[in-house]
Design an enzyme around this catalytic site. Structure first.
Site, PDB file in Angstrom:
ATOM      1  N   ASP A 251      46.661 -26.897  56.835  1.00 53.13           N
ATOM      2  CA  ASP A 251      47.739 -27.093  55.397  1.00 53.13           C
ATOM      3  C   ASP A 251      48.841 -27.662  55.900  1.00 53.13           C
ATOM      4  O   ASP A 251      50.029 -26.895  55.831  1.00 53.13           O
ATOM      5  CB  ASP A 251      47.673 -25.608  54.738  1.00 53.13           C
ATOM      6  CG  ASP A 251      48.691 -25.741  53.682  1.00 53.13           C
ATOM      7  OD1 ASP A 251      48.649 -26.650  53.017  1.00 53.13           O
ATOM      8  OD2 ASP A 251      48.936 -24.676  53.050  1.00 53.13           O
ATOM      9  N   ILE A 252      48.857 -28.894  56.051  1.00 54.77           N
ATOM     10  CA  ILE A 252      49.908 -29.481  56.731  1.00 54.77           C
ATOM     11  C   ILE A 252      50.751 -30.115  55.467  1.00 54.77           C
ATOM     12  O   ILE A 252      50.371 -31.119  54.824  1.00 54.77           O
ATOM     13  CB  ILE A 252      49.758 -30.688  57.797  1.00 54.77           C
ATOM     14  CG1 ILE A 252      48.766 -29.989  58.720  1.00 54.77           C
ATOM     15  CG2 ILE A 252      50.877 -31.178  58.202  1.00 54.77           C
ATOM     16  CD1 ILE A 252      49.578 -28.748  59.507  1.00 54.77           C
ATOM     17  N   GLU A 253      51.966 -29.720  55.349  1.00 55.41           N
ATOM     18  CA  GLU A 253      52.990 -30.098  54.204  1.00 55.41           C
ATOM     19  C   GLU A 253      54.364 -30.571  54.699  1.00 55.41           C
ATOM     20  O   GLU A 253      55.254 -30.643  53.757  1.00 55.41           O
ATOM     21  CB  GLU A 253      52.925 -29.000  53.258  1.00 55.41           C
ATOM     22  CG  GLU A 253      51.431 -28.626  52.585  1.00 55.41           C
ATOM     23  CD  GLU A 253      51.630 -27.484  51.419  1.00 55.41           C
ATOM     24  OE1 GLU A 253      52.510 -27.760  50.537  1.00 55.41           O
ATOM     25  OE2 GLU A 253      50.768 -26.657  51.546  1.00 55.41           O
ATOM     26  N   GLY A 254      54.281 -30.749  55.806  1.00 57.26           N
ATOM     27  CA  GLY A 254      55.709 -31.247  56.295  1.00 57.26           C
ATOM     28  C   GLY A 254      55.475 -31.490  57.896  1.00 57.26           C
ATOM     29  O   GLY A 254      54.714 -31.667  58.756  1.00 57.26           O
TER      30      GLY A 254
END
Length: 297
Positions: free
Chosen positions: A150-153
């Site tokens: 869940d890569i959001e940055g």
């Protein structure tokens, strides 16, 4: 005694139909771990509503940091308090539910600075949550089914390398499932490159908090256009990621009636359709969204 050929043919047709239905049926994925008032992991799996559970999150890793898991009010990893989850994880798996550790999240200190960094993170995940060994496994001796990205940055590079290293570890024994939760604008700003590797089993796309590619006021056009782009990636199954309640996200909630009558019929014909992902167990408890849609997914 001879079988009546008419009955035999009818029975065979029924079996084939049942197999087709069970094969096409989707599953529901849920995120658990970010609210102490959402019940235990074992209770989550005991509902019978979910086929996949993402334990959220490992929000600190990479850049040479000591990785840290954060499960909000459920347990304190600093005192080894999360090892008690081991029996819950095994309980879920005994029911056929796949349990993943979700790394990243909307807030955290994570990034990959190099291929070496990616290898070190993969080794840590393998030894501490998957099939490897460590004397200080945060969730005890249970072996998780995989890792959810869940890569959001953080960074846009080296996630493909992390996926490759984890996949290689999976060849040493129990398969390591790789899943991801990209935002619906295509391609994803952070994970776009990694998702081209063909190593991801399940991709639950976040069709919320992104008006250009989500459901809006009864219109499914933007969502369907984005869905058709996402089904082009080399992943095994694509899921429709949704908030389980109107206040679970800034925008993108789909009323149950609209999901069942408009959205699902438009996407279930896709060969890559896998089901629905919901954020999160806490909000699902309050709306019973999964219970309302389960028979239609």
């Amino acid at each position: 005694m001879a079988l009546n050929p008419t009955i035999s043919l009818a029975f065979l047709s029924l079996v084939i139909l049942m197999l087709a239905v069970s094969t096409d049926a989707g599953g529901i994925a849920i995120y658990w771990g970010q609210n102490g008032n959402e019940g235990t992991l074992a209770q989550t799996c005991a509902t019978g509503n979910y086929a996949y559970v993402n334990i959220a999150f490992l929000p600190t890793f990479g850049k040479g940091q000591n990785p840290v898991i954060n499960l909000a009010g459920h347990c304190d990893p600093n005192s080894n308090g999360c090892t008690k989850l081991s029996s819950d994880i095994k309980s879920c798996q005994a029911k056929g539910i796949k349990v993943m550790l979700s790394i990243g999240g909307g807030a955290g200190s994570y990034s990959l600075t190099s291929a070496k960094d990616a290898r070190q993170v993969a080794t840590y995940l393998w030894n501490n949550f998957l099939g490897g060994g460590s004397s200080n496994r945060p969730l005890g001796d249970a072996v998780l089914d995989g890792i959810d990205f869940d890569i959001e940055g953080g960074s846009t590079q080296h996630w493909d390398k992390l996926a490759k290293y984890l996949s290689k570890y999976g060849k040493q024994g129990k398969k390591v499932y790789l899943t991801a939760a990209p935002q619906c604008p295509f391609p994803d700003a952070w994970m776009g490159g990694a998702l081209k590797t063909g190593l991801f089993d399940y991709v639950w796309v976040q069709f919320y908090n992104n008006p250009p590619c989500q459901y809006s006021s009864g219109s499914i056009t933007n969502l369907i256009n984005a869905w058709n782009q996402w089904t082009s990636i080399p992943a095994t199954k694509i899921f429709l990621g949704l908030p389980a309640a109107p206040n679970a996200a800034g925008s993108g909630f789909i009323p149950v009636a609209d999901l069942i009558s408009k959205v699902l019929p438009a996407i279930k014909s896709s060969a890559k359709y896998g089901g629905v992902m919901l954020w999160s167990k806490y909000y699902d408890d309050r709306t019973r969204y999964s219970s309302s849609i389960k028979s239609s997914v």
